[in-house]
Write a protein that holds these residues in place. Sequence first.
Motif, short mmCIF file in Angstrom:
data_model
loop_
_atom_site.label_atom_id
_atom_site.label_comp_id
_atom_site.label_asym_id
_atom_site.label_seq_id
_atom_site.Cartn_x
_atom_site.Cartn_y
_atom_site.Cartn_z
N ILE A 29 0.87 -0.95 0.14
CA ILE A 29 -0.07 0.08 -0.01
C ILE A 29 0.68 1.36 -0.11
N MET A 30 0.83 2.05 -0.91
CA MET A 30 1.59 3.41 -1.06
C MET A 30 0.98 4.12 -2.56
N ALA A 31 1.34 5.51 -2.43
CA ALA A 31 0.96 6.14 -3.33
C ALA A 31 1.80 5.97 -4.50
N GLY A 32 1.35 6.13 -5.76
CA GLY A 32 1.98 5.93 -6.85
C GLY A 32 2.05 4.26 -7.19
N GLY A 33 3.00 3.78 -8.03
CA GLY A 33 3.05 2.68 -8.57
C GLY A 33 2.65 2.58 -9.98
N ASN A 34 3.15 1.44 -10.37
CA ASN A 34 3.09 1.36 -12.00
C ASN A 34 2.70 -0.15 -12.26
N GLN A 35 2.85 -0.47 -13.72
CA GLN A 35 2.60 -1.93 -14.25
C GLN A 35 3.66 -2.73 -13.68
N PHE A 36 4.81 -2.30 -13.47
CA PHE A 36 6.14 -3.25 -13.13
C PHE A 36 6.00 -3.07 -11.66
N ARG A 37 5.28 -2.19 -10.67
CA ARG A 37 5.52 -2.23 -9.28
C ARG A 37 3.88 -1.99 -9.04
N PRO A 38 3.33 -2.99 -9.17
CA PRO A 38 1.59 -2.37 -8.56
C PRO A 38 1.53 -2.26 -7.15
N SER A 39 0.61 -1.16 -6.72
CA SER A 39 0.44 -1.17 -5.44
C SER A 39 -0.73 -0.59 -5.25
N LEU A 40 -1.24 -0.50 -3.97
CA LEU A 40 -2.73 0.01 -3.55
C LEU A 40 -2.61 1.30 -3.10
N SER A 41 -3.60 2.10 -3.56
CA SER A 41 -3.82 3.53 -2.95
C SER A 41 -5.18 3.74 -3.46
N LEU A 42 -5.68 4.91 -2.80
CA LEU A 42 -6.88 5.32 -3.06
C LEU A 42 -7.14 5.70 -4.45
N ALA A 43 -6.23 6.46 -4.91
CA ALA A 43 -6.16 6.63 -6.40
C ALA A 43 -6.46 5.35 -7.38
N SER A 44 -5.63 4.48 -6.98
CA SER A 44 -5.75 3.41 -7.80
C SER A 44 -6.74 2.31 -7.46
N THR A 45 -7.82 2.45 -6.53
CA THR A 45 -8.86 1.74 -6.18
C THR A 45 -9.84 2.25 -6.04
N ALA A 46 -10.31 3.74 -6.06
CA ALA A 46 -11.26 4.36 -5.99
C ALA A 46 -12.24 3.95 -6.83
N GLY A 47 -11.68 3.75 -8.24
CA GLY A 47 -13.02 3.40 -9.42
C GLY A 47 -13.37 1.99 -9.20
N LEU A 48 -12.67 1.13 -9.13
CA LEU A 48 -12.99 -0.32 -8.64
C LEU A 48 -14.24 -0.48 -7.51
N ILE A 49 -13.91 0.36 -6.50
CA ILE A 49 -14.63 0.25 -5.37
C ILE A 49 -16.23 0.95 -5.88
N GLU A 50 -15.98 2.18 -6.36
CA GLU A 50 -17.28 2.89 -6.75
C GLU A 50 -18.23 1.84 -7.83
N LYS A 51 -17.35 1.14 -8.51
CA LYS A 51 -18.30 0.35 -9.70
C LYS A 51 -18.82 -0.79 -8.84
N ALA A 52 -18.23 -1.39 -7.77
CA ALA A 52 -18.68 -2.44 -7.10
C ALA A 52 -20.09 -1.94 -6.36
N PHE A 53 -20.10 -0.92 -5.58
CA PHE A 53 -21.17 -0.63 -4.87
C PHE A 53 -22.30 0.08 -5.62
N ALA A 54 -22.13 0.28 -7.00
CA ALA A 54 -23.08 0.84 -7.93
C ALA A 54 -23.89 -0.30 -8.02
N PHE A 55 -23.83 -1.67 -7.91
CA PHE A 55 -24.74 -2.73 -8.16
C PHE A 55 -26.03 -2.56 -7.28
N LYS A 56 -27.04 -1.86 -7.79
CA LYS A 56 -28.23 -1.70 -6.93
C LYS A 56 -28.72 -2.95 -6.20
N GLU A 57 -28.84 -4.04 -6.84
CA GLU A 57 -29.30 -5.20 -6.07
C GLU A 57 -28.64 -6.14 -5.34
#
Length: 285
Positions: A29-57
Amino acid sequence: MKRLFSRFLPASMRNTGTTIPVIRLQGPIMAGGNQFRPSLSLASTAGLIEKAFAFKEAPAVAISLNSPGGSPVQSRLIFKRIRDLAEEKNKRVLVFVEDVAASGGYMIALAGDEIIADESSIVGSIGVVSAGFGFPELLKKIGVERRVHTAGQNKAILDPFQPEKPEDVERLKELQLEIHDTFIDMVKERRGAKLAQNPDLFTGMFWTAKKGLDIGLIDGLGDMRSFIRRRYGDKARLQLISPSRGLFGRKLGVFGSEAPELGSGIAHGIVDAAEERAMWARFGL
């Protein structure tokens, strides 16, 4: 349109089971990261999180988590985004630990209303660590003189090219204790009465999930597919949330923006590989 079309299918061909969106969060978990050094941050995960919670049912969102930790700031930001959306969308959060959810990884796991892990998963490490290297003698050997000029007596604190000062270390420990207190408060708030009285609980110690269950760090042992089918029925299905794609079909969402230039990514990956490897190796991985 898809839902309307399904109404005309024979009953045996309709998907009448519950769909549970799944997010995969893996890496340090760290800010930044790229395809050779994948990491978790709010910037890298926010889109996925938003999409998951968009499933209404969907009654819940499942998170597959595998992280040895990292930035306490990014860990808390990811935790908070998950909790905010869970409350806003009125959905349960189910966290499934893979190899490890330790330190900042466990902080993210606290976003789960339930935390499930394999018996051999590693959980815990509720503490704060800072690590680095010192090179003052190296500079002397190679004939390099270090020159530092500051406005403010503490601007060069913990400079790795100068001898370590006791007062600098004391200041660092003060910061660590403040961050540690925040972490402890989060664990107590989210796990509450589930926590056992264990003197090592907040010392940075980590355990297998089997022991973690006994001391209240997790809620159960198992795997995602089996758990979801027991909870929501045999027809329940898991839908992995994939990253968005850019204009030319390149993935955007998992590790930030579009992939950087090849040479730059390799260079950064080589420089940081030892530090990242050490994070995983600490847990025998």
